[in-house]
Design a protein around this motif. Structure first.
Motif, short mmCIF file in Angstrom:
data_model
loop_
_atom_site.label_atom_id
_atom_site.label_comp_id
_atom_site.label_asym_id
_atom_site.label_seq_id
_atom_site.Cartn_x
_atom_site.Cartn_y
_atom_site.Cartn_z
N LEU A 13 -10.85 7.55 -19.72
CA LEU A 13 -10.46 8.67 -19.69
C LEU A 13 -11.74 9.27 -20.97
O LEU A 13 -11.90 8.48 -21.40
CB LEU A 13 -9.13 8.74 -20.56
N PRO A 14 -12.03 10.81 -20.72
CA PRO A 14 -10.89 11.82 -19.96
C PRO A 14 -11.42 11.22 -18.22
O PRO A 14 -12.95 10.65 -17.80
CB PRO A 14 -11.61 12.86 -20.33
N ASP A 71 -2.48 6.59 -10.22
CA ASP A 71 -3.04 8.05 -11.07
C ASP A 71 -1.27 7.51 -12.29
O ASP A 71 -1.57 8.21 -13.52
CB ASP A 71 -3.07 9.65 -9.94
N LYS A 72 -0.56 7.39 -11.58
CA LYS A 72 0.48 8.19 -12.75
C LYS A 72 0.38 6.90 -13.50
O LYS A 72 1.09 6.85 -14.28
CB LYS A 72 2.08 8.01 -11.62
N MET A 117 -7.00 14.60 -16.99
CA MET A 117 -6.59 13.75 -18.05
C MET A 117 -7.32 13.60 -18.76
O MET A 117 -8.83 12.85 -19.01
CB MET A 117 -6.60 12.64 -16.77
N THR A 147 -1.98 5.73 -15.52
CA THR A 147 -2.33 6.09 -15.67
C THR A 147 -1.84 7.31 -16.61
O THR A 147 -2.48 7.09 -17.92
CB THR A 147 -4.31 6.41 -14.90
N TYR A 148 -1.54 8.29 -16.09
CA TYR A 148 -0.45 9.38 -16.99
C TYR A 148 0.19 8.02 -17.67
O TYR A 148 0.01 9.45 -18.96
CB TYR A 148 -0.12 9.83 -16.29
N LYS A 171 -8.77 13.27 -11.32
CA LYS A 171 -7.50 12.20 -10.74
C LYS A 171 -7.46 13.11 -9.19
O LYS A 171 -7.58 14.41 -9.62
CB LYS A 171 -6.09 11.72 -10.48
N ARG A 186 -1.30 13.79 -20.86
CA ARG A 186 -1.85 14.88 -20.71
C ARG A 186 -2.92 15.84 -20.38
O ARG A 186 -4.24 14.74 -19.87
CB ARG A 186 -2.11 15.08 -23.24
N VAL A 187 -3.31 16.50 -19.33
CA VAL A 187 -4.09 16.91 -18.54
C VAL A 187 -4.27 18.20 -18.87
O VAL A 187 -3.43 19.18 -19.71
CB VAL A 187 -3.45 16.83 -17.16
#
Length: 99
Positions: free
Chosen positions: A67-68, A45-46, A11, A48-49, A71, A16-17
């Protein structure tokens, strides 16, 4: 991919990953390398996304995400290398190839 490189989904910023390559890790004592077949992600995790970088705000567990990052947890895979003794749930020693 040869044994000198590994891939991970990184991530890189909120929303964006991307797949990136890294040097194959040198394992230390009491560590192992697992070739991941799949990994679960969790609600944090969601968050953070979505760009929510402070988790559990106002509690003792408060954390600031950076970040980066890579996850995922609760992984399924096969042991590629092992440097130490690990036992499965039945007390049987783990070894290379087990997964």
């Amino acid at each position: 991919m040869g044994k000198d490189r590994v891939k991970a989904v990184v991530m890189v910023e909120p929303g964006r990953v991307e797949v990136q390559e890294f040097p194959y890790p040198q394992i230390e004592k009491d560590a192992m390398v697992i070739k991941i077949e799949m990994a679960g992600i969790c609600g944090t995790d969601k968050h953070t996304y979505k760009g929510e970088m402070i988790l559990y705000a106002g509690t003792e567990a408060e954390q600031r995400r950076c970040l980066p990052c890579v996850k995922g947890h609760e992984v399924v895979g096969h042991i590629e290398e092992i440097n130490g003794t690990y036992l499965d749930a039945d007390g049987v020693p783990l070894k290379v190839g087990i997964g």
